[in-house]
Scaffold this active site. Structure first.
Site, PDB file in Angstrom:
ATOM      1  N   VAL A  46       9.906   8.816   6.899  1.00 10.94           N
ATOM      2  CA  VAL A  46      10.529   7.656   7.554  1.00 10.94           C
ATOM      3  C   VAL A  46      12.022   7.911   7.784  1.00 10.94           C
ATOM      4  CG1 VAL A  46      11.057   5.195   7.310  1.00 10.94           C
ATOM      5  CG2 VAL A  46       8.803   6.054   6.634  1.00 10.94           C
ATOM      6  N   TYR A  56       1.734   4.206  -9.153  1.00 11.67           N
ATOM      7  CA  TYR A  56       2.551   4.146  -7.932  1.00 11.67           C
ATOM      8  C   TYR A  56       2.628   2.713  -7.410  1.00 11.67           C
ATOM      9  CZ  TYR A  56       3.669   4.656  -2.941  1.00 11.67           C
ATOM     10  OH  TYR A  56       4.207   4.520  -1.681  1.00 11.67           O
ATOM     11  N   TRP A 109      -0.463   4.409   4.795  1.00 13.88           N
ATOM     12  CA  TRP A 109      -1.084   5.596   5.410  1.00 13.88           C
ATOM     13  C   TRP A 109      -0.108   6.283   6.383  1.00 13.88           C
ATOM     14  CZ3 TRP A 109      -7.021   5.182   6.595  1.00 13.88           C
ATOM     15  CH2 TRP A 109      -7.684   4.653   5.483  1.00 13.88           C
ATOM     16  N   LYS A 145       5.959   0.346  -7.278  1.00  9.97           N
ATOM     17  CA  LYS A 145       6.485  -0.160  -6.003  1.00  9.97           C
ATOM     18  C   LYS A 145       6.552  -1.688  -6.028  1.00  9.97           C
ATOM     19  CE  LYS A 145       7.339   1.810  -2.668  1.00  9.97           C
ATOM     20  NZ  LYS A 145       8.603   2.426  -2.172  1.00  9.97           N
ATOM     21  N   ASP A 176       0.934  -0.773   0.815  1.00 10.70           N
ATOM     22  CA  ASP A 176      -0.358  -1.464   0.667  1.00 10.70           C
ATOM     23  C   ASP A 176      -0.915  -1.333  -0.750  1.00 10.70           C
ATOM     24  OD1 ASP A 176      -0.442   1.320   1.535  1.00 10.70           O
ATOM     25  OD2 ASP A 176      -2.619   1.158   1.410  1.00 10.70           O
TER      26      ASP A 176
END
Ligand SMILES: NC(=O)c1ccc[n+]([C@@H]2O[C@H](COP(=O)([O-])OP(=O)(O)OC[C@H]3O[C@@H](n4cnc5c(N)ncnc54)[C@H](OP(=O)(O)O)[C@@H]3O)[C@@H](O)[C@H]2O)c1
Length: 297
Positions: free
Chosen positions: A16, A128, A153, A132, A105
């Site tokens: 990103v 994880y 994803w 998060k 997600d």
């Protein structure tokens, strides 16, 4: 003309972070940092970086993203995914600077077949996902000027991701076995970057869009469907064309439990930011094209 607004980015070498630099509109001055310039495990370094300029916003893309490794590396996962966002949130709050925190997600339990809305109950099943979620909570608590963006994803022409793995192993083997009973929304890092700029525009234009949103490409599919789309997109470039067998999650055991249902509902994102991410298959075509053009060039 107004001077470009400075934006501090962490994790700039990641998927990103790379696309945020490549796709930066002229109205922003993107200041990229990764571990060498700003180690987000260093609280004093975070404080100094946040205080160093009148940032229009901080975008925290750095994270511990190795989902399976996190199961045995709990401390690193929580340090990067929860403690660092907490410190960023406290420091940005002190300076009156908005923060955009990228999340996942995997904060959801992943049962059923509905697309999760931002306010749905969370229930992570992995270290994880839990770490998060800890980061989300810390950011929401410490800085009212926050936007938490959950995505899923993630794929791109850079870094480690499913598309690059498929192209690599697809060139080595005549048949691949890919999980067909986990469903989600494959999402391009370029599309996330464009979505983040839509959020930054809203912030800079004074719209105060504080809250939690879902940002993924349109449509849904399984990992198996994504693999097939990758190889279909590779054909015009003479890319690999292995057979892709559908297997179940139980046939491919991993240290971290993955949600069977990773679908995310983006309607509040689209309504708030007037930005509609494109269908995921178009995104796959573009990324595979970029990767194979680079290879054959
Ligand atoms: N990848 C996915 O499928 C996915 C799905 C849902 C949500 N997300 C979220 O989206 C965000 C961006 O993910 P991504 O795929 O772009 O991640 P990525 O490619 O793994 O990039 C993460 C970046 O963080 C950097 N980093 C690690 N430790 C650091 C430290 N101590 N100080 C500073 N930087 C550090 C990494 O550097 P090194 O390479 O040197 O470690 C890497 O450049 C993350 O918040 C992630 O949780 C990702």
């Amino acid at each position: 003309m107004t001077a470009p607004r400075p934006i501090l980015i962490t994790g700039a070498h990641g998927q990103v972070g790379t696309e945020l630099q490549r796709r930066a509109p002229a109205r922003y001055e993107v200041v990229p940092t990764d571990r060498d310039e700003l180690d987000i495990t260093d609280a004093a370094a975070i404080a100094a970086a946040v205080a160093s300029r009148p940032w229009a916003a901080v975008v925290n893309c750095a994270a511990h993203t190795a989902v399976d490794k996190a199961e045995s590396d709990v401390e690193a996962s929580w340090r990067l995914n929860a403690l660092a966002p907490a410190i960023f949130a406290a420091e940005t709050r002190k300076a009156g600077i908005p923060i955009i925190q990228i999340s996942t997600d995997y904060v959801f339990e992943g049962d059923g077949d509905h697309a999760y809305r931002p306010a749905d109950p969370t229930g992570p099943r992995s270290v994880y996902g839990a770490s998060k979620l800890g980061g989300e909570l810390a950011v929401r608590t410490a800085n009212p000027q926050h936007v938490v963006l959950r995505t899923a994803w993630v794929v791109s022409a850079h870094g480690n991701n499913f598309i690059k793995t498929m192209l690599r192993v697809g060139a080595e083997r005549p048949e691949l076995r890919v999980v067909a009973d986990q469903f989600g929304c494959p999402t391009g890092a370029p599309d996330i970057a464009d979505g983040i700029y839509a959020v930054l525009d809203a912030i800079v234009d004074g719209k105060e869009p504080w809250g939690t949103y879902h940002l993924v490409n349109a449509g849904e599919g399984s990992w198996h469907a994504l693999a097939e789309a990758v190889f279909a997109a590779a054909q015009p470039f003479g890319g690999p064309a292995p057979a892709v067998a559908a297997i179940g999650t139980d046939d491919y055991p991993t240290p971290a439990r993955r949600p069977a249902n990773s679908r995310l509902d983006t309607s509040s994102f689209i309504a708030t930011f007037a930005h509609q991410p494109r269908p995921w298959r178009a995104m796959v075509d573009e990324i595979v094209g970029e990767l194979l053009e680079i290879k054959t060039a």
